[in-house]
Write a protein that holds these residues in place. Structure first.
Motif, PDB file in Angstrom:
ATOM      1  N   GLY A   6      47.208  33.057  42.575  1.00 43.66           N
ATOM      2  CA  GLY A   6      47.104  34.298  42.003  1.00 43.66           C
ATOM      3  C   GLY A   6      47.187  35.527  42.989  1.00 43.66           C
ATOM      4  O   GLY A   6      47.094  35.295  44.350  1.00 43.66           O
TER       5      GLY A   6
ATOM      6  N   GLY B 144      46.757  39.721  43.621  1.00 40.99           N
ATOM      7  CA  GLY B 144      46.412  41.060  43.176  1.00 40.99           C
ATOM      8  C   GLY B 144      47.279  42.143  43.840  1.00 40.99           C
ATOM      9  O   GLY B 144      46.908  42.465  45.128  1.00 40.99           O
TER      10      GLY B 144
ATOM     11  N   SER C 127      51.032  37.357  39.315  1.00 36.62           N
ATOM     12  CA  SER C 127      50.719  38.549  39.875  1.00 36.62           C
ATOM     13  C   SER C 127      49.657  39.430  38.728  1.00 36.62           C
ATOM     14  O   SER C 127      50.455  39.710  37.809  1.00 36.62           O
ATOM     15  CB  SER C 127      51.967  39.414  40.229  1.00 36.62           C
ATOM     16  OG  SER C 127      51.460  40.576  40.547  1.00 36.62           O
ATOM     17  N   ASP C 128      48.533  39.665  38.977  1.00 34.11           N
ATOM     18  CA  ASP C 128      47.891  40.450  38.137  1.00 34.11           C
ATOM     19  C   ASP C 128      48.499  41.931  38.132  1.00 34.11           C
ATOM     20  O   ASP C 128      47.443  42.805  38.530  1.00 34.11           O
ATOM     21  CB  ASP C 128      46.302  40.465  38.151  1.00 34.11           C
ATOM     22  CG  ASP C 128      45.421  40.958  37.310  1.00 34.11           C
ATOM     23  OD1 ASP C 128      45.866  41.450  36.176  1.00 34.11           O
ATOM     24  OD2 ASP C 128      44.395  41.129  37.466  1.00 34.11           O
TER      25      ASP C 128
ATOM     26  N   ASP D 118      46.542  45.051  36.494  1.00 33.51           N
ATOM     27  CA  ASP D 118      45.321  45.765  36.775  1.00 33.51           C
ATOM     28  C   ASP D 118      45.333  47.221  37.084  1.00 33.51           C
ATOM     29  O   ASP D 118      46.459  47.721  37.548  1.00 33.51           O
ATOM     30  CB  ASP D 118      45.056  44.877  37.911  1.00 33.51           C
ATOM     31  CG  ASP D 118      43.425  45.167  38.339  1.00 33.51           C
ATOM     32  OD1 ASP D 118      42.549  45.317  37.523  1.00 33.51           O
ATOM     33  OD2 ASP D 118      42.853  44.940  39.541  1.00 33.51           O
TER      34      ASP D 118
ATOM     35  N   ALA E 148      51.890  39.459  35.246  1.00 35.37           N
ATOM     36  CA  ALA E 148      50.727  39.952  34.107  1.00 35.37           C
ATOM     37  C   ALA E 148      51.454  40.855  33.055  1.00 35.37           C
ATOM     38  O   ALA E 148      51.171  40.618  31.897  1.00 35.37           O
ATOM     39  CB  ALA E 148      49.421  40.238  34.575  1.00 35.37           C
TER      40      ALA E 148
ATOM     41  N   LYS F 263      44.271  44.425  27.854  1.00 31.65           N
ATOM     42  CA  LYS F 263      44.153  43.307  28.740  1.00 31.65           C
ATOM     43  C   LYS F 263      42.880  42.732  29.038  1.00 31.65           C
ATOM     44  O   LYS F 263      41.972  43.406  28.468  1.00 31.65           O
ATOM     45  CB  LYS F 263      44.734  43.593  30.338  1.00 31.65           C
ATOM     46  CG  LYS F 263      43.803  44.441  30.972  1.00 31.65           C
ATOM     47  CD  LYS F 263      44.296  44.709  32.444  1.00 31.65           C
ATOM     48  CE  LYS F 263      44.693  43.660  33.240  1.00 31.65           C
ATOM     49  NZ  LYS F 263      43.127  43.212  33.964  1.00 31.65           N
TER      50      LYS F 263
ATOM     51  N   TRP G  28      38.783  41.032  34.640  1.00 33.21           N
ATOM     52  CA  TRP G  28      39.268  40.151  35.708  1.00 33.21           C
ATOM     53  C   TRP G  28      38.794  38.868  35.585  1.00 33.21           C
ATOM     54  O   TRP G  28      39.516  37.701  35.720  1.00 33.21           O
ATOM     55  CB  TRP G  28      39.170  40.739  37.090  1.00 33.21           C
ATOM     56  CG  TRP G  28      38.016  40.824  37.546  1.00 33.21           C
ATOM     57  CD1 TRP G  28      37.229  41.978  37.627  1.00 33.21           C
ATOM     58  CD2 TRP G  28      37.222  40.006  38.840  1.00 33.21           C
ATOM     59  NE1 TRP G  28      36.018  41.790  38.375  1.00 33.21           N
ATOM     60  CE2 TRP G  28      35.924  40.547  38.958  1.00 33.21           C
ATOM     61  CE3 TRP G  28      37.482  38.793  38.980  1.00 33.21           C
ATOM     62  CZ2 TRP G  28      35.041  39.869  39.780  1.00 33.21           C
ATOM     63  CZ3 TRP G  28      36.667  38.076  40.033  1.00 33.21           C
ATOM     64  CH2 TRP G  28      35.438  38.703  40.398  1.00 33.21           C
TER      65      TRP G  28
ATOM     66  N   ASP H 192      39.971  37.143  32.490  1.00 34.76           N
ATOM     67  CA  ASP H 192      41.253  36.986  32.512  1.00 34.76           C
ATOM     68  C   ASP H 192      41.522  35.519  33.362  1.00 34.76           C
ATOM     69  O   ASP H 192      42.678  34.697  33.089  1.00 34.76           O
ATOM     70  CB  ASP H 192      41.998  38.244  33.488  1.00 34.76           C
ATOM     71  CG  ASP H 192      43.438  37.833  33.578  1.00 34.76           C
ATOM     72  OD1 ASP H 192      44.026  38.036  32.448  1.00 34.76           O
ATOM     73  OD2 ASP H 192      43.932  37.541  34.418  1.00 34.76           O
TER      74      ASP H 192
ATOM     75  N   ARG I  30      43.584  32.685  31.514  1.00 30.03           N
ATOM     76  CA  ARG I  30      44.952  32.340  32.043  1.00 30.03           C
ATOM     77  C   ARG I  30      45.075  30.902  32.369  1.00 30.03           C
ATOM     78  O   ARG I  30      46.114  30.159  32.069  1.00 30.03           O
ATOM     79  CB  ARG I  30      45.163  33.079  33.607  1.00 30.03           C
ATOM     80  CG  ARG I  30      46.652  33.080  33.933  1.00 30.03           C
ATOM     81  CD  ARG I  30      46.859  34.186  35.268  1.00 30.03           C
ATOM     82  NE  ARG I  30      46.021  33.490  36.464  1.00 30.03           N
ATOM     83  CZ  ARG I  30      45.160  34.410  36.966  1.00 30.03           C
ATOM     84  NH1 ARG I  30      45.025  35.833  36.367  1.00 30.03           N
ATOM     85  NH2 ARG I  30      44.527  34.140  38.077  1.00 30.03           N
TER      86      ARG I  30
END
Length: 553
Positions: free
Chosen positions: A46, A48, A85-86, A89, A149, A236, A239, A242, A246
């Motif tokens: 992941g 951010g 990739s989040d 956010d 994302a 969404k 976190w 999520d 995911r």
């Protein structure tokens, strides 16, 4: 890699103590009864994109790839690596290491893919950082699929799991509320709506979560009520939910993360199960620290960046650094680079002389995925640094004059890794060594010893006399064997003998004196090897300069 796997290799891999194989065997236990329905084992990392990708991001992908490669040795089940990739956010603060930060101030809490790019190269800050990440990963030849994302939510790929989150809202909320303080519990929701007008990510309580229409209802900060569908990118997940959602949506089998996530691991797992998924295998690694012992941060840009490392050393040396002791906190400062370069090449030299078991435990197997090249580094990186220092080198061509005398068969064309290392060494010398050099004058004891060392380097008979006197001092009267007066070993024996003859009971003090007087540093190379590379006559002349005080100027 499958075509390269022998039965001996697979057998050795099943007992290897190398941490990637240990983790790979744990993943394999998930599918002892057969391959997963999706047809492959899924490894995920992941990212951010709230700031520029830093070296820890690379480390996460590199280490996951090492485990993936190890898995491919012990199993025939296909594998896939994705980087998620989040980028939906919300931007919580303006990073300190970007240009034009003032243009970001008015976009706080908007999704990163809706924030303008301060670099002016992409449609959004999130897309810029995603592109930087892919460029960095591509530099190292990683085989991965990139997931955004924003695309994942807006394309509907996440819709089924989001609907399931509505159906099981109370269950998931109960999991989350246990981990929150009382005041946070009053306003918390697993859903974060995107405001239809401002586009900001809304951290507000839900007035209603409707399982019949799969919508959420909330009030914005003005008191206006809104109802939005949870599907299609309108909402969404927070976190922590999520993470688990995911895993459930994609069927993730393995994900590693920094130890700051370890306390939330049970929450992620419980949410994944609540949404009908099976939690993946985990691996929690220790943090990367800057020179002050502070955690490296994307937003502050402290520590060493990927681009900075690659200015002074090879990609393989960085991968080697990432391989070492992932459960131990690592200080990521520029002074770790020379050691990583030399240790990587030492392991590379050893690899082709090892049996299969030792090869699988060698870091270079994991760095190169089993396709390990031959090393052509006939001169260590730290030696190149010292050579650049005494030559005050401006470019690598100056170093090649010395290298070719030491290794006549070497050239930039036949030894490209050595050529690249010479360039790295010159740059490292200019940026870090030259500004920090502090030469000093020798003491009387050191001066006498250095005068004799210079004389021994200039005259073979004097050198043999020095060795004979040292041997006699130590009670060894055996005749001297035939010697090569220019070899590393003989030159080192002269340095050793002079130190003993001049009363340096601790020879470290003698070598330290040579480094401080002649190189302007408290540490340095094996001095005999340095003399062989730099030239015996040239080293004697360098000693003369040090004794005359010329280096102090």
């Amino acid at each position: 890699m499958t075509d390269q796997i022998s039965s001996d290799m697979r057998e050795a891999a099943m007992t290897s103590k190398a941490w990637p194989f240990e983790e790979a065997r744990r993943v394999l236990k998930r599918y002892q009864k057969g391959a997963p329905e999706k047809g492959f084992v899924l490894f995920e990392t992941g990212y951010g994109p709230s700031g520029l990708p830093h070296i820890g991001t690379f480390g996460e992908v590199a280490r996951t790839t090492m485990i993936q490669r190890a898995f491919e040795v012990i199993s025939d089940i296909p594998t896939k690596l994705i980087c998620f990739s989040d980028d939906l956010d919300g931007m919580r603060k303006v990073p300190s290491n970007v240009p034009n930060p003032e243009i970001l101030e008015q976009h706080l809490q908007r999704p990163l893919t809706s924030v303008p790019d301060p670099f002016g190269t992409h449609d959004s800050f999130g897309e810029h950082n995603n592109a930087m990440l892919r460029r960095f990963l591509d530099t190292f030849g990683f085989e991965y699929e990139f997931y955004s994302a924003k695309e994942f939510y807006e394309s509907g790929q996440f819709d089924e799991v989001l609907k399931r989150a509505v159906d099981r809202y109370d269950e998931i909320m109960a999991i989350m509320l246990k981990s929150l303080r009382e005041e946070r519990q009053q306003t918390y929701s697993i859903f974060l709506p995107l405001h239809p007008e401002s586009g900001r990510v809304m951290y507000v309580p839900m007035k209603k979560v409707c399982a019949e229409t799969y919508t959420v209802t909330f009030d914005d900060e003005t008191g206006k009520e809104w109802t939005l569908p949870v599907t299609g990118g309108n909402v969404k997940l927070q976190w922590k939910p999520d993470f688990g959602a995911r895993w459930a949506a994609l069927g993730v089998d393995f994900e590693m993360y920094g130890k700051e996530h370890a306390t939330n691991e049970k929450i992620y797992d419980a949410i994944c199960r609540a949404l009908g998924g099976r939690q993946p295998n985990h691996f929690s690694y220790e943090l990367f620290l800057d020179e002050n012992g502070q955690k490296i941060s994307k937003s502050s840009g402290n520590g060493v960046s990927i681009d900075q490392w690659l200015t002074y050393a090879s990609t393989e040396s960085l991968a080697y650094f990432m391989y070492l002791k992932p459960k131990t906190a690592k200080r990521m400062h520029f002074d770790v680079i020379p050691k990583a370069m030399d240790e990587y090449n030492q392991q590379l030299n050893a690899y082709h002389k090892q049996d299969v078991k030792a090869q699988l435990n060698n870091p270079v197997w994991h760095i190169h995925g089993g396709d390990v090249p031959q090393s052509n580094m006939v001169v260590p990186y730290t030696m190149l640094l010292n050579l650049a220092s005494v030559a005050s080198a401006d470019d690598k061509d100056q170093l090649w004059g010395f290298i070719k005398r030491y290794a006549p068969d070497a050239s930039p064309e036949t030894h490209p890794d050595l050529d690249a290392a010479a360039g790295y060494a010159v740059k490292y010398f200019q940026d870090f060594v030259a500004p920090a050099r502090e030469f000093r004058a020798p003491t009387d004891q050191e001066r006498a010893a250095m005068e004799e060392l210079a004389a021994a380097f200039r005259d073979g008979d004097t050198a043999l006399d020095v060795i004979a006197r040292k041997n006699a001092q130590m009670g060894n009267e055996d005749p001297l064997p035939e010697v090569d007066f220019t070899s590393d070993e003989f030159l080192q024996s002269i340095v050793f003998a002079v130190g003993k003859l001049h009363g340096f009971d601790n020879l470290r003090d003698w070598f330290k004196a040579l480094y401080e007087v002649l190189l302007g540093a408290s540490q340095g190379p094996r001095f005999g090897s340095f003399a062989a590379l730099y030239g015996v006559e040239e080293t004697a002349a360098l000693i003369d300069q040090g004794l005359a005080g010329d280096l102090l100027k």
